[in-house]
Design an enzyme around this catalytic site. Structure first.
Site, mmCIF file in Angstrom:
data_model
loop_
_atom_site.group_PDB
_atom_site.id
_atom_site.type_symbol
_atom_site.label_atom_id
_atom_site.label_comp_id
_atom_site.label_asym_id
_atom_site.label_seq_id
_atom_site.Cartn_x
_atom_site.Cartn_y
_atom_site.Cartn_z
ATOM 1 N N ARG A 111 35.475 47.076 45.888
ATOM 2 C CA ARG A 111 35.710 46.397 47.095
ATOM 3 C C ARG A 111 35.115 47.454 48.361
ATOM 4 O O ARG A 111 34.814 47.132 49.136
ATOM 5 C CB ARG A 111 36.649 45.666 47.248
ATOM 6 C CG ARG A 111 36.688 44.909 48.707
ATOM 7 C CD ARG A 111 38.118 43.816 48.519
ATOM 8 N NE ARG A 111 37.727 42.577 48.060
ATOM 9 C CZ ARG A 111 37.097 41.682 48.730
ATOM 10 N NH1 ARG A 111 36.704 41.740 50.069
ATOM 11 N NH2 ARG A 111 37.025 40.291 48.009
ATOM 12 N N GLU A 141 43.522 39.491 55.227
ATOM 13 C CA GLU A 141 43.506 40.986 55.410
ATOM 14 C C GLU A 141 42.420 41.383 56.286
ATOM 15 O O GLU A 141 42.714 42.336 56.918
ATOM 16 C CB GLU A 141 42.736 41.170 53.850
ATOM 17 C CG GLU A 141 43.594 40.965 52.444
ATOM 18 C CD GLU A 141 42.870 41.014 51.243
ATOM 19 O OE1 GLU A 141 42.387 39.985 51.039
ATOM 20 O OE2 GLU A 141 43.243 42.137 50.815
HETATM 21 N N1 MTE Z 1 51.413 38.276 55.654
HETATM 22 C C1 MTE Z 1 52.640 38.478 55.463
HETATM 23 N N2 MTE Z 1 53.426 38.160 56.367
HETATM 24 N N3 MTE Z 1 53.193 39.135 54.232
HETATM 25 C C2 MTE Z 1 52.184 39.342 53.300
HETATM 26 O O1 MTE Z 1 52.958 39.956 52.187
HETATM 27 N N4 MTE Z 1 49.873 39.632 52.664
HETATM 28 C C3 MTE Z 1 48.384 40.041 53.119
HETATM 29 C C4 MTE Z 1 48.137 38.551 53.888
HETATM 30 N N5 MTE Z 1 49.080 38.431 54.865
HETATM 31 C C5 MTE Z 1 50.991 39.373 53.472
HETATM 32 C C6 MTE Z 1 50.402 38.864 54.682
HETATM 33 C C7 MTE Z 1 47.462 39.876 51.755
HETATM 34 S S1 MTE Z 1 47.263 41.459 51.151
HETATM 35 C C8 MTE Z 1 46.989 38.998 51.291
HETATM 36 S S2 MTE Z 1 45.730 39.132 50.267
HETATM 37 C C9 MTE Z 1 46.976 37.775 52.082
HETATM 38 O O2 MTE Z 1 47.943 37.494 52.932
HETATM 39 C C10 MTE Z 1 47.242 36.705 51.051
HETATM 40 O O3 MTE Z 1 47.672 35.525 51.393
HETATM 41 P P1 MTE Z 1 46.548 34.398 51.713
HETATM 42 O O4 MTE Z 1 45.486 34.484 50.677
HETATM 43 O O5 MTE Z 1 47.315 33.059 51.597
HETATM 44 O O6 MTE Z 1 45.912 34.503 52.851
HETATM 45 C C1 QUE Z 2 39.913 41.190 45.809
HETATM 46 C C2 QUE Z 2 40.875 41.344 45.231
HETATM 47 C C3 QUE Z 2 41.196 41.159 43.640
HETATM 48 C C4 QUE Z 2 39.962 41.520 42.944
HETATM 49 C C5 QUE Z 2 38.863 41.784 43.511
HETATM 50 C C6 QUE Z 2 38.622 41.404 44.969
HETATM 51 C C7 QUE Z 2 42.502 41.261 42.968
HETATM 52 C C8 QUE Z 2 42.616 41.170 41.731
HETATM 53 C C9 QUE Z 2 41.154 41.428 41.040
HETATM 54 C C10 QUE Z 2 41.378 41.541 39.569
HETATM 55 C C11 QUE Z 2 40.515 42.183 38.915
HETATM 56 C C12 QUE Z 2 40.265 42.081 37.580
HETATM 57 C C13 QUE Z 2 41.331 41.798 36.752
HETATM 58 C C14 QUE Z 2 42.532 41.064 37.590
HETATM 59 C C15 QUE Z 2 42.413 40.990 39.119
HETATM 60 O O1 QUE Z 2 40.213 41.691 41.609
HETATM 61 O O2 QUE Z 2 43.322 41.196 43.847
HETATM 62 O O3 QUE Z 2 43.339 40.554 36.688
HETATM 63 O O4 QUE Z 2 41.296 41.501 35.413
HETATM 64 O O5 QUE Z 2 43.751 40.885 41.097
HETATM 65 O O6 QUE Z 2 37.427 41.619 45.315
HETATM 66 O O7 QUE Z 2 41.926 40.913 45.918
HETATM 67 MO MO1 MOS Z 3 46.024 41.341 49.020
HETATM 68 S S1 MOS Z 3 45.814 43.359 48.962
HETATM 69 O O1 MOS Z 3 44.730 41.000 48.112
HETATM 70 O O2 MOS Z 3 47.392 40.997 47.785
#
Ligand code: MTE
Ligand code: QUE
Ligand code: MOS
Length: 768
Positions: A308, A720
């Protein structure tokens, strides 16, 4: 149905009614679990004796590697992480033994009586050493287009550089926690704080050596995950399950804050090298970048994160000839893991810094260079990995924010301020974000749901996503209510449970509502088609003359009616009762997979993303050049969220994500001593943002009237992307520093820009 519902945190979290695992009432059989971990970054375990510790009053079990009945592994993608250390330890914080006892006192006494002897081995504690020793964790990755070497040679100007971006501690308010409750035979119920309950189920099944259908994992909510509970929430669950299995009693593990910080992985730090070629106008002609990630001691999600990062090395800019290399290095630190942005921030920081340097070199405003290099419409609209940019929102957002932030007027004011002030300098920066939405591991882009309608007309929705504070359940509730045409008070979203919806993907990649929202819609569509038939036969009874077509049935405002003849209507509650009596099912599963996406890792080419999310920010800071302190005076953000499902929640995500990013780029600093001990393992040494770090003037706007096509309710993911908007704060600080030398020389800079970094950089410029 949009915009009218508040997140449950608005009331329940504030009053304390929300139940987290640590609040759960369990019976008097409950035991507490503790993890004994390695004190060496790399060592042989010469001796591990638990005999004395077992005699402590109140201790029920102490487990070491040989006591794991199943596979002693908990690596999520690759099995390269021991559940409990065997002959060797690979980082400080690695679990070597587990204790179950009746109280904390017994746990501590037992821990002190465990007799461990180590033989220290050489440890690799940074990327440079890992590179030197060729300690790579997996083969390097490459994305390439054109002939970057040739293009560099032909470029009028070249800037070469290196950038270090440090890691970041997740600092979820609820530390890693799990409760395991043994059932009959091999059954085990796990209450987990996990973004990936299906993987928690899989790992628990593996360590116990039982099949998945014996393990039920439930996640009510997390007190924050931020990626830190995507794989590493599995660890405490596996450990609690082992202790529960050994004692046949419920066991809870709730990590002490400092232990959590020492034991768990963080955002990957990166060490990146780049060369960028450009012309007099600042048009980028060639870009070569090598991204080196510190994976820590095991693979975890490092390769997906590195990927990514590579896929975001371009950020919002067209790079005609480009080479992106990615390498993940093995070190003797906890395995680094997912963190909001998932490598995107690390990839973007490099090019944003490079563009900032180009602007200073050409003595132009950074926005001019950015605008010139944005992906365009008819040409220059293919990414380095070959995906075409469609529905490009960069220009409308740019125009909007330049105007609303009064960028150019403030640029002049800042110049004046800097001329008049010797010890305070102000800086300004605009940075864009283009973030790809979808798991780049394409098969993960799937979701399931189970929707039940009960005979009183109320609805219970189960789906594969987890609630971590981001408001997913609130959005799903709105989606269900909109799709069924009933008021939200009739809908409830259940805790996530592997026995209700199986084989789910992690709630990650910001795709929670995109994927699960569609799966819920699918389930509802199925039930609606069954109900429609019941409705039609009811209409035929009362209005025998005309026929109602199935396509004309509308579900709205708690009623179901014939679009062609709205007088024909019946209430939702009534039709549910009739359907039940007519022996029609009121429950269905639903499923969704994202169409048309793929990515070929070998070639580094494909269409990995369903769409992109866009945003921009403009930040103004003031630094004190005698102390290095900075203040964030104002930030403007314009974010694309498609047709937002819930503006309140989305705004919260934008503000929260941005501020979390501000922590990463400014005050959050991970430091280790020479033996690999984390020095910053508590809130008094690791400084996350507080209310004082919020911009004095903070203006967040969600773009209106830009619906997204092909997603649930035309929305866009928002979780994110806003984190990366914080790069504007980082570059505004650099801009302020460079005002010392009248923007003529490039300040020394790294990420985070702590007070110390700022001060030292100022001192260097003053000497010039
Ligand atoms: N917001 C809160 N309040 N708490 C969290 O842990 N995690 C973030 C984001 N916003 C998070 C958050 C991350 S890393 C992700 S990937 C997304 O929420 C996941 O939730 P969504 O896919 O429903 O947006
Ligand atoms: C973004 C993500 C994830 C990702 C790729 C993205 C992620 C994740 C995985 C992943 C990849 C290989 C695996 C698996 C998970 O890829 O969160 O179990 O075998 O878990 O672009 O957030
Ligand atoms: Mo969020 S880093 O894809 O849990």
């Amino acid at each position: 149905m949009k915009d009218i519902i508040c997140h449950d945190s608005a009331k329940k979290h504030v009053t304390g009614e929300s139940v987290y695992i640590n609040d759960m009432l369990v019976n008097d059989q409950l035991l507490l679990g503790k993890v004994v971990f390695s004190k060496y970054a790399h060592a042989k375990i010469k001796k591990l004796n638990i005999k004395k510790a077992l005699k402590v009053k109140g201790v029920h079990a102490i487990l070491i590697a040989k006591d794991v009945p199943g596979e002693n592994q908990m690596g999520p993608v690759i099995h390269d992480e021991f559940c409990l250390a065997e002959k060797e330890v690979f980082f400080i914080g690695q679990a070597i033994a587990l204790i179950a006892a009746e109280n904390e006192y017994a746990l501590h006494q037992a821990e002190n009586l465990i007799d461990v002897e180590y033989e220290p081995l050489e440890a690799i504690l940074d990327i440079e050493t890992a590179i030197e020793k060729n300690n790579i964790i997996a083969p390097p990755r490459k994305i390439e287009r054109g002939n970057p070497d040739e293009a560099l040679k032909n470029s009028p100007h070249i800037i070469k550089g290196e950038l270090k971006t440090n890691g970041q501690e997740h600092w979820y308010l609820e530390t890693q926690t799990a409760l395991a409750v043994p059932g009959e035979g091999k059954e085990m119920m796990i209450y987990a704080s996990s973004q990936n309950p299906s993987e928690t189920q899989a790992i628990v099944a593996e360590v116990l050596g039982v099949s998945k259908n014996e393990i039920e994992v439930e996640v009510k909510r997390m007190g924050g995950g931020f990626g830190g509970k995507e794989t590493q929430g599995n660890h405490v669950a596996a450990w609690a399950a082992l202790l529960a299995n050994a004692t046949k009693r419920p066991v809870k593990i709730h990590l002490f804050r400092d232990d959590d910080q020492i034991m768990t992985g963080k955002r990957h730090r990166f060490f990146s090298k780049y060369e960028i070629g450009f012309d007099e106008k600042g048009q980028i002609l060639a870009y070569k970048v090598e991204l080196n990630a510190d994976a820590g001691s095991a693979t975890d999600l490092s390769m997906a994160i590195l990927e990514r990062a590579m896929l975001h090395a371009d950020n919002s800019y067209f790079l005609p000839d480009v080479n992106i290399m990615g390498k993940a290095w093995k070190t003797n630190l906890p395995s680094n893991t997912a963190f909001r942005g998932f490598g995107g921030p690390q990839g973007m920081a490099v090019i944003e810094n490079a563009i900032d340097k180009i602007a200073r070199f050409l003595n132009k405003d950074g926005t001019e260079i950015r605008l010139r290099n944005f992906y365009n419409f008819e040409k220059n609209n293919f990414t380095p990995y070959g995906q075409k940019i469609e529905n490009n929102r960069l220009f409308i957002i740019y125009d909007k924010i330049i105007e609303s932030s009064e960028y150019f007027k403030r640029r002049i004011e800042i110049k004046k301020f800097n001329k008049e002030n010797e010890f305070y300098k102000r800086g300004l920066a605009l940075t864009p974000v283009k973030f790809g939405i979808s798991f780049t591991t394409s098969f993960l882009n799937q979701a399931g749901a189970l929707v039940n309608i009960y005979t009183d007309g109320t609805v219970l929705v189960n789906h594969g996503g987890t609630e971590m504070g981001q408001g997913l359940h609130t959005k799903i509730l709105q989606i269900a209510s909109a799709e069924l045409g009933i008021t939200p008070d009739k809908v409830k979203v259940n805790a996530t449970n592997t026995s209700k919806v199986p084989n789910t993907s992690p709630t990650a990649a910001s795709s929670g509502s995109d994927l699960n929202g569609m799966a819920v819609k699918n389930a509802i569509d199925i039930i609606k088609s069954w109900l429609a038939e019941v409705v039609i036969s009811e209409f035929e009874k009362n209005y025998p003359a005309s026929k109602t077509l199935k396509e004309n049935i509308v579900f709205e405002n708690n009623f179901i009616f014939d679009k062609e003849n709205p007088d024909k209507k019946i209430s939702f509650d009534e039709i549910v009762k009739i359907a039940y009596l007519k022996q029609v099912s009121l429950s269905s599963t639903g499923f969704y997979k994202t169409p048309d996406i793929y990515f070929d890792r070998e070639k580094g080419q494909g269409n990995p993303f369903y769409y992109f999310s866009y945003g921009m920010s403009v930040s103004e800071v003031e630094i004190d050049i005698l102390t290095g302190q900075h203040k964030l005076l104002r930030t403007d953000i314009v974010q694309d969220a498609g047709d937002s499902i819930n503006e309140g929640i989305d705004k919260g995500q934008i503000e929260g994500g941005f501020i979390q990013g501000v922590g990463w780029v400014t005050t959050e600093e991970l430091k280790w001593n020479k033996d690999g001990n984390l020095l910053t393992h508590s809130p008094d040494t690791y400084k996350i943002p507080t209310v004082n770090d919020i911009p004095k003037d903070f203006r967040v706007e969600i773009m209106k009237n830009i619906p997204n096509t092909g997603t649930i309710l035309k929305s866009k993911a928002v979780g994110e992307p806003p984190l990366m908007l914080s790069l504007s704060v980082w570059l505004a600080i650099k801009d302020a520093i460079s005002a010392i030398g009248n923007h003529e020389s490039e300040p020394e800079f790294s990420l985070p820009a702590t007070y110390e970094v700022i001060l030292l950089s100022c001192e260097k410029l003053k000497k010039k």
